[in-house]
Design an enzyme around this catalytic site. Structure first.
Site, PDB file in Angstrom:
ATOM      1  N   CYS A  33       0.805  -1.231   0.000  1.00 27.25           N
ATOM      2  CA  CYS A  33       0.000   0.000   0.000  1.00 27.25           C
ATOM      3  C   CYS A  33       0.832   1.272   0.000  1.00 27.25           C
ATOM      4  O   CYS A  33       0.290   2.358  -0.119  1.00 27.25           O
ATOM      5  CB  CYS A  33      -0.937   0.005   1.209  1.00 27.25           C
ATOM      6  N   CYS A 102      -1.547  -4.618   7.942  1.00 34.84           N
ATOM      7  CA  CYS A 102      -1.154  -3.309   8.480  1.00 34.84           C
ATOM      8  C   CYS A 102      -0.298  -3.460   9.744  1.00 34.84           C
ATOM      9  O   CYS A 102       0.523  -2.587  10.034  1.00 34.84           O
ATOM     10  CB  CYS A 102      -2.371  -2.458   8.775  1.00 34.84           C
TER      11      CYS A 102
HETATM   12 FE1  FES Z   1      -1.341   0.371   4.346  1.00 32.94          FE
HETATM   13 FE2  FES Z   1      -2.889  -0.280   6.347  1.00 32.94          FE
HETATM   14  S1  FES Z   1      -3.475  -0.017   4.282  1.00 32.94           S
HETATM   15  S2  FES Z   1      -0.771  -0.121   6.357  1.00 32.94           S
END
Ligand code: FES
Length: 130
Positions: A33, A102
């Site tokens: 992400c 995460c």
């Molecule tokens: Fe990137 Fe949670 S979506 S750390």
């Protein structure tokens, strides 16, 4: 979708900042992400005596960094190495399945920081690293 504990840490993140003269400073990123965590630790006598971090990430990343910072304060380094992404998620009463990754950043940063610290000790004092 988030537990009360996640929301509480997200709204009031603990130990945010960077230690002025840290024993060790590491940055990790979550490739899936693009989020990032900068972690600073003060270590004394093989124990974490202070922890601060800055984070760029989602609500779950903020909450996991916050709860992890509370969990490791005062712990011996070997105890910190036993903390996994699952341990951190459990401390928040769980994360939604799509947010489990995460908590990798906090666990990865802690483990990486201890590895860096021990590597530096081994170079400075050969034979004394545990
Ligand atoms: Fe990137 Fe949670 S979506 S750390």
């Amino acid at each position: 979708m988030y537990t009360e504990k996640v929301m509480e840490h997200f709204n009031n993140p603990r130990n945010v900042g960077i230690i002025a003269e840290p024993t060790v400073l590491v940055q990790v990123g979550e490739p899936s992400c693009g989020d990032a965590l900068l972690l600073s630790l003060k270590i004394d006598n093989d124990r974490i005596v202070d922890v601060k971090y800055k984070i760029y990430g989602c609500g779950a990343a903020i909450a996991t960094a916050s709860v992890a910072s509370e969990m490791v304060m005062g712990l011996a380094l070997d105890e910190v190495l036993n903390i996994s992404d699952q341990t951190i998620a459990d401390a928040l009463d769980g994360l939604p399945p799509e947010k489990m990754h995460c908590s990798n950043m906090a666990a990865g940063a802690l483990h990486g920081a201890i590895r860096e610290y021990r590597k530096a000790i081994a170079v400075e004092h050969p034979g004394s690293a545990s």
